[in-house]
Motif scaffolding. Structure first.
Motif, PDB file in Angstrom:
ATOM      1  N   ARG A 107      -3.971  58.091  91.620  1.00 24.69           N
ATOM      2  CA  ARG A 107      -5.123  57.188  91.616  1.00 24.69           C
ATOM      3  C   ARG A 107      -4.734  55.728  91.843  1.00 24.69           C
ATOM      4  NH1 ARG A 107      -5.802  58.609  85.613  1.00 24.69           N
ATOM      5  NH2 ARG A 107      -4.643  56.998  84.491  1.00 24.69           N
ATOM      6  N   ALA A 108      -3.450  55.461  91.968  1.00 21.16           N
ATOM      7  CA  ALA A 108      -2.989  54.091  92.172  1.00 21.16           C
ATOM      8  C   ALA A 108      -2.898  53.749  93.655  1.00 21.16           C
ATOM      9  CB  ALA A 108      -1.625  53.896  91.518  1.00 21.16           C
ATOM     10  N   GLU A 109      -3.109  52.496  93.951  1.00 19.08           N
ATOM     11  CA  GLU A 109      -2.905  51.996  95.314  1.00 19.08           C
ATOM     12  C   GLU A 109      -1.495  51.456  95.486  1.00 19.08           C
ATOM     13  OE1 GLU A 109      -5.955  49.179  96.414  1.00 19.08           O
ATOM     14  OE2 GLU A 109      -7.397  50.200  95.138  1.00 19.08           O
ATOM     15  N   MET A 110      -0.918  50.960  94.386  1.00 21.58           N
ATOM     16  CA  MET A 110       0.440  50.438  94.442  1.00 21.58           C
ATOM     17  C   MET A 110       1.246  50.936  93.255  1.00 21.58           C
ATOM     18  SD  MET A 110       1.937  46.523  94.705  1.00 21.58           S
ATOM     19  CE  MET A 110       1.271  45.901  93.148  1.00 21.58           C
ATOM     20  N   LEU A 111       2.473  51.385  93.540  1.00 18.63           N
ATOM     21  CA  LEU A 111       3.435  51.759  92.518  1.00 18.63           C
ATOM     22  C   LEU A 111       4.435  50.621  92.372  1.00 18.63           C
ATOM     23  CD1 LEU A 111       4.968  53.773  90.646  1.00 18.63           C
ATOM     24  CD2 LEU A 111       6.129  54.583  92.728  1.00 18.63           C
ATOM     25  N   VAL A 112       4.623  50.152  91.140  1.00 26.68           N
ATOM     26  CA  VAL A 112       5.601  49.106  90.868  1.00 26.68           C
ATOM     27  C   VAL A 112       6.778  49.730  90.127  1.00 26.68           C
ATOM     28  CG1 VAL A 112       6.042  46.889  89.746  1.00 26.68           C
ATOM     29  CG2 VAL A 112       3.779  47.374  90.719  1.00 26.68           C
ATOM     30  N   LEU A 113       7.971  49.578  90.685  1.00 26.60           N
ATOM     31  CA  LEU A 113       9.195  50.037  90.037  1.00 26.60           C
ATOM     32  C   LEU A 113       9.857  48.831  89.390  1.00 26.60           C
ATOM     33  CD1 LEU A 113      10.588  52.400  92.823  1.00 26.60           C
ATOM     34  CD2 LEU A 113       9.312  53.057  90.768  1.00 26.60           C
ATOM     35  N   LEU A 114       9.768  48.747  88.070  1.00 27.67           N
ATOM     36  CA  LEU A 114      10.271  47.604  87.312  1.00 27.67           C
ATOM     37  C   LEU A 114      11.508  48.019  86.534  1.00 27.67           C
ATOM     38  CD1 LEU A 114       9.973  44.761  86.015  1.00 27.67           C
ATOM     39  CD2 LEU A 114       8.339  45.767  84.410  1.00 27.67           C
ATOM     40  N   HIS A 115      12.651  47.394  86.835  1.00 29.12           N
ATOM     41  CA  HIS A 115      13.882  47.807  86.150  1.00 29.12           C
ATOM     42  C   HIS A 115      15.031  46.838  86.412  1.00 29.12           C
ATOM     43  CE1 HIS A 115      16.058  49.148  89.788  1.00 29.12           C
ATOM     44  NE2 HIS A 115      14.900  49.602  90.217  1.00 29.12           N
ATOM     45  N   PRO A 116      16.050  46.882  85.558  1.00 23.00           N
ATOM     46  CA  PRO A 116      17.289  46.174  85.846  1.00 23.00           C
ATOM     47  C   PRO A 116      18.128  47.006  86.811  1.00 23.00           C
ATOM     48  CG  PRO A 116      17.505  47.309  83.768  1.00 23.00           C
ATOM     49  CD  PRO A 116      16.084  47.544  84.243  1.00 23.00           C
ATOM     50  N   VAL A 117      18.881  46.357  87.658  1.00 22.41           N
ATOM     51  CA  VAL A 117      19.788  47.077  88.550  1.00 22.41           C
ATOM     52  C   VAL A 117      21.018  47.491  87.751  1.00 22.41           C
ATOM     53  CG1 VAL A 117      21.271  46.880  90.585  1.00 22.41           C
ATOM     54  CG2 VAL A 117      18.970  45.886  90.612  1.00 22.41           C
ATOM     55  N   GLN A 118      21.282  48.795  87.741  1.00 22.23           N
ATOM     56  CA  GLN A 118      22.427  49.326  87.014  1.00 22.23           C
ATOM     57  C   GLN A 118      23.270  50.158  87.972  1.00 22.23           C
ATOM     58  OE1 GLN A 118      20.635  51.372  83.606  1.00 22.23           O
ATOM     59  NE2 GLN A 118      20.745  49.498  82.419  1.00 22.23           N
ATOM     60  N   TRP A 119      24.503  49.769  88.143  1.00 23.97           N
ATOM     61  CA  TRP A 119      25.370  50.414  89.108  1.00 23.97           C
ATOM     62  C   TRP A 119      24.701  50.520  90.476  1.00 23.97           C
ATOM     63  CZ3 TRP A 119      30.293  50.331  88.721  1.00 23.97           C
ATOM     64  CH2 TRP A 119      30.902  50.328  87.468  1.00 23.97           C
ATOM     65  N   TYR A 120      24.124  49.399  90.892  1.00 27.32           N
ATOM     66  CA  TYR A 120      23.544  49.236  92.231  1.00 27.32           C
ATOM     67  C   TYR A 120      22.362  50.165  92.478  1.00 27.32           C
ATOM     68  CZ  TYR A 120      28.121  47.104  92.390  1.00 27.32           C
ATOM     69  OH  TYR A 120      29.225  46.348  92.085  1.00 27.32           O
ATOM     70  N   SER A 121      21.718  50.586  91.409  1.00 25.31           N
ATOM     71  CA  SER A 121      20.575  51.485  91.539  1.00 25.31           C
ATOM     72  C   SER A 121      19.654  51.293  90.337  1.00 25.31           C
ATOM     73  CB  SER A 121      21.066  52.929  91.631  1.00 25.31           C
ATOM     74  OG  SER A 121      19.994  53.819  91.856  1.00 25.31           O
ATOM     75  N   MET A 122      18.812  52.269  90.093  1.00 24.88           N
ATOM     76  CA  MET A 122      17.854  52.209  88.994  1.00 24.88           C
ATOM     77  C   MET A 122      18.385  52.957  87.776  1.00 24.88           C
ATOM     78  SD  MET A 122      15.003  54.954  90.392  1.00 24.88           S
ATOM     79  CE  MET A 122      14.749  54.042  91.917  1.00 24.88           C
ATOM     80  N   PRO A 123      17.845  52.697  86.582  1.00 25.17           N
ATOM     81  CA  PRO A 123      18.253  53.438  85.382  1.00 25.17           C
ATOM     82  C   PRO A 123      18.025  54.944  85.545  1.00 25.17           C
ATOM     83  CG  PRO A 123      17.041  51.478  84.763  1.00 25.17           C
ATOM     84  CD  PRO A 123      16.904  51.615  86.254  1.00 25.17           C
TER      85      PRO A 123
END
Length: 212
Positions: free
Chosen positions: A66-82
């Motif tokens: 149901r979303a128009e936009m997905l936001v991926l919020l995170h610190p970069v850990q080992w050049y990627s996401m948690p």
């Protein structure tokens, strides 16, 4: 149960926030709080929702659909996401739902990466210890979006989270909150092309075959 904050029946932004140690977070925690302050946004703190790493796939797919936009919020850990955020993607972006035969549920949606790095921006340079410009670490995000027919928006990156001034952090949080409040009326979106089309041939995913 997954955490829901400030949601409405037709929430158009879904924020997936992931930080393994929120108590140690200097920037992401403030970004999470800012997202929760914006009415009508669906916010999910993954490490609070799924401490056992057991993702409720059907619920997550419903919220994302149901979303128009997905936001991926995170610190970069080992050049990627948690790790839990990566597991969320692995489980929720399933074949036949997000991509592949019949997998069109995310087509036309936007993906916005909002990430922080501990090191300063100039550490992402061929002559420094991270060896590459930061853009070199973005292709997995961009291609994930493309495979699902989603549009990858220009990321919002905050470098040097450990050493930045309080004023710089506050300014960044304010920009993030303003962007959430004004989406989709961002001037730069007019200059972006449409969503990529990456069709996965059925021969690449034979029915009934085991995963690699």
């Amino acid at each position: 149960m997954p955490t829901t904050t400030n949601t409405e029946s037709a929430a158009h932004i879904y924020v997936i926030a992931a930080h393994p140690r929120w108590r140690d977070s200097r920037v992401n925690l403030q970004l999470l709080k800012a997202a929760r302050d914006v009415p009508g946004i669906d916010v999910n703190d993954l490490y609070n929702s799924y401490p056992d790493y057991a993702i409720d796939v059907k619920t997550e797919q419903t919220r994302l659909a149901r979303a128009e936009m997905l936001v991926l919020l995170h610190p970069v850990q080992w050049y990627s996401m948690p790790s839990l955020q990566k597991l969320w993607l692995d489980d929720v972006f399933s074949y036949g739902w997000a991509y592949g035969k019949g997998g069109n549920k995310l087509e036309g949606k936007d993906v916005w990466l909002v990430a922080t790095t501990g090191g300063p921006e100039d550490s992402y340079h061929p002559q420094r210890y991270n060896r590459y410009f930061f853009d070199a670490f973005l292709p997995p995000y961009e291609q994930t979006a493309a495979l699902c027919g989603m549009r990858f928006l220009p990321p919002l990156i905050f470098h040097g989270a450990r050493s930045a001034s309080d004023a710089a952090v506050a300014e960044h949080v304010a920009v993030f909150k303003d962007r959430l409040q004004t989406y989709p009326n961002w001037p730069e979106l007019d200059d972006l092309g449409g969503c990529a089309s990456c069709v996965v041939p059925e021969t690449d995913r034979p029915v009934g075959q085991e995963e690699a």
